[in-house]
Design an enzyme around this catalytic site. Sequence first.
Site, PDB file in Angstrom:
ATOM      1  N   ASP A 389       0.837  -1.194   0.000  1.00 24.33           N
ATOM      2  CA  ASP A 389       0.000   0.000   0.000  1.00 24.33           C
ATOM      3  C   ASP A 389       0.880   1.256   0.000  1.00 24.33           C
ATOM      4  O   ASP A 389       2.074   1.204   0.272  1.00 24.33           O
ATOM      5  CB  ASP A 389      -0.908  -0.023   1.224  1.00 24.33           C
ATOM      6  CG  ASP A 389      -2.213   0.713   1.016  1.00 24.33           C
ATOM      7  OD1 ASP A 389      -2.243   1.639   0.177  1.00 24.33           O
ATOM      8  OD2 ASP A 389      -3.207   0.389   1.696  1.00 24.33           O
ATOM      9  N   GLU A 392       3.290   5.228  -3.570  1.00 23.20           N
ATOM     10  CA  GLU A 392       3.699   6.375  -4.394  1.00 23.20           C
ATOM     11  C   GLU A 392       5.073   6.947  -4.000  1.00 23.20           C
ATOM     12  O   GLU A 392       5.818   7.317  -4.915  1.00 23.20           O
ATOM     13  CB  GLU A 392       2.629   7.482  -4.324  1.00 23.20           C
ATOM     14  CG  GLU A 392       1.259   7.061  -4.791  1.00 23.20           C
ATOM     15  CD  GLU A 392       0.481   6.310  -3.712  1.00 23.20           C
ATOM     16  OE1 GLU A 392      -0.464   5.581  -4.042  1.00 23.20           O
ATOM     17  OE2 GLU A 392       0.838   6.440  -2.522  1.00 23.20           O
ATOM     18  N   ASP A 459      -7.439   4.922  -3.556  1.00 25.31           N
ATOM     19  CA  ASP A 459      -8.556   5.239  -2.656  1.00 25.31           C
ATOM     20  C   ASP A 459      -9.574   6.124  -3.375  1.00 25.31           C
ATOM     21  O   ASP A 459      -9.638   7.345  -3.172  1.00 25.31           O
ATOM     22  CB  ASP A 459      -8.032   5.928  -1.402  1.00 25.31           C
ATOM     23  CG  ASP A 459      -7.157   5.011  -0.565  1.00 25.31           C
ATOM     24  OD1 ASP A 459      -7.182   3.791  -0.806  1.00 25.31           O
ATOM     25  OD2 ASP A 459      -6.450   5.514   0.328  1.00 25.31           O
TER      26      ASP A 459
END
Length: 677
Positions: A389, A392, A459
Amino acid sequence: MQEPFEVDGARLTWRGGGETLVVEPWGRGSVRVRAALGADVVDADWALLPPDARAHDDARVVVGQGTATLTNGAIRVVATASDFFDSQAGYRQFACRLAFYDADGRLLLQEGDDGGALKLRARTYSAQPGGTYRIGLSLESDPAEKLYGMGQYQQDIGDIKGCTFELAHRNSQVSVPFVLSSAGYGFFWHNPAIGRATFASNRTEWVAESARQLDYWVTAGSSPARITASYADATGHAPMMPEHGLGFWQCKLRYWNQGQLLEVAREHKRRGLPMDVIVADFFHWPKMGDFRFEEEFWPDPSAMVAELKELGIELMVSVWPQVSQESENFEEMRRRGLLVLSNRGIDVQMRFEDPSQFVDVTNPAARAYLWDKCRANYAGHGIRLFWLDEAEPEYGVYDFDAYRYHLGQVAEVGNLYPQLFSRAFYDGMVADGEREVVNLVRCAWAGSQRYGALVWSGDIHSSFPSMRRQVTAGIHMGIAGIPWFTTDIGGFGGGRTDDPAFHELLVRWFQLGAFLPVMRLHGDRGPSEAVVAADGSSRLASGAPNELWSFGDEVYEILERYVHLREVLRDYTRGLMAQAHTDGQPVMRAVFHEFPDDPAAWDLVDQYLYGPDLLIAPVMTAGAVARPVYLPAGSRWTNLHSGEVADGGCWLDVDAPLGVIPVFARDGALPQLVGRI
């Protein structure tokens, strides 16, 4: 005049005015272009792999008067040098312009000209502190071309000609700088710097905010399939998807204890529902960066994994690259230089429960440390699937010039982070003997696919417009070389289990999910559930139930049918994954991928092909019970709900009551699906 070109085999070099320009064959029908000011070019391997020399045995360079031509299969590059005395500057000026042609001599694109008195340069270098340059490239191409690719941006635009893109990652934004043109070429900006790409009608501009050289790759191909295959050869092929990647994945924010997760798996089996993977989401750990289960809530991970395997289910666990200042690993990692550093202010880059810093995965020592912890605390229990997760990474504030990595400033190398996050696990798992690597990751860059990266779209909001954007994103991601793509079925945030409007959205998204590369149900559903430890201290809350049976009997009946349909598709999906692995083909395909000669196919973004034979037209409007569907020309199409057959090259108004997603089979393919949808 001295000849400005140097030739070494099929490698062409031009030098002038302090600039070095190198053009060389780089794979079948492809070339790599590098240029540097005041230095020689270097062999940066951010994503491009060493080419197979056999792919360009026939490559050749011919030098003429002030020009040089490099031919490599389907592509021909003409370099035109100029050398003149500039009376206003008081010295000689040197320039070299590149133009790219296909095998038939058609101009594909070319570097911009000087504009006469404008004195423009196609390649620009603006000096930056630290010895780098702000590098720009100006290109000219057909104003009428259609462009696709660039990864995932939250928009529902298909043809990106006329668009501008930030070259940077954010939560739900995945920047992969490869673009495919209807004119018959693919272009890859081989630079991980923060920057911008603009595809205007008068020119295309690429900008790297901080770089040491210009570096790009061009391929020519007779079809989109040929272009994507060449790009996969250049940057790497995805592994073969393991069998447990072909079925249904169950997930929610968040199963917060071992018993709860196991009971969901058991109930699936009691109901006869298929499930390949179940996920333990974040904060199963004591502190962010501990990389282990919290014993109170997960007392026996080995027993949990063993029971799941008996049920035919694999466990996936979430791993975040954040390390809390309260983590048991923080001081050691900070002392050893394994964390991202801030250029100014205090070293706090994100706060989720506690202030934290990110693991610096550009540092090989940090990658090894991260895998050592995960091997001991997860793989040691039999876990072989990881949810990477926040890849980035998700800075609290996206001030990219505020941070630096082991490999350099984020402004210079920042977009490489997600690729190396995936690589940390891929390399560790393969070294430990794992041969079936698939890890879910929230971001990617070019080359991520070769490290078993299954990208999901982040998300996103629970809404029909958001659902529509994910279909567009999946099409562009496949073109950009990332064949493993999925999304949170139902969206991540904003859905409530007790909301009839959300039930409709969930059904429509679940139908779509049955025809995505990976089918995964996830989300933060409301209302939330408080979580409290035995000592009375609080833990991160959990969302409402998110299982197939959590939304009422009417919804369950539909979801049950589509989760079984996914099993019927298993053999077909396995074949698509083999095409991605061996031939570099997308699993989720733009319609033009198979029908490039049908002009209408280049404008479709709300329908797509699942492999070569299934046309998927999801319903993405609230309350809709029908939708228009375009059937591509050149094939006959069978409506898999009604069984009706129609010739391609036309639009149809197709009935789509709540339980039905319009799906058409090409030229009699998959007859066993007729009446199953």
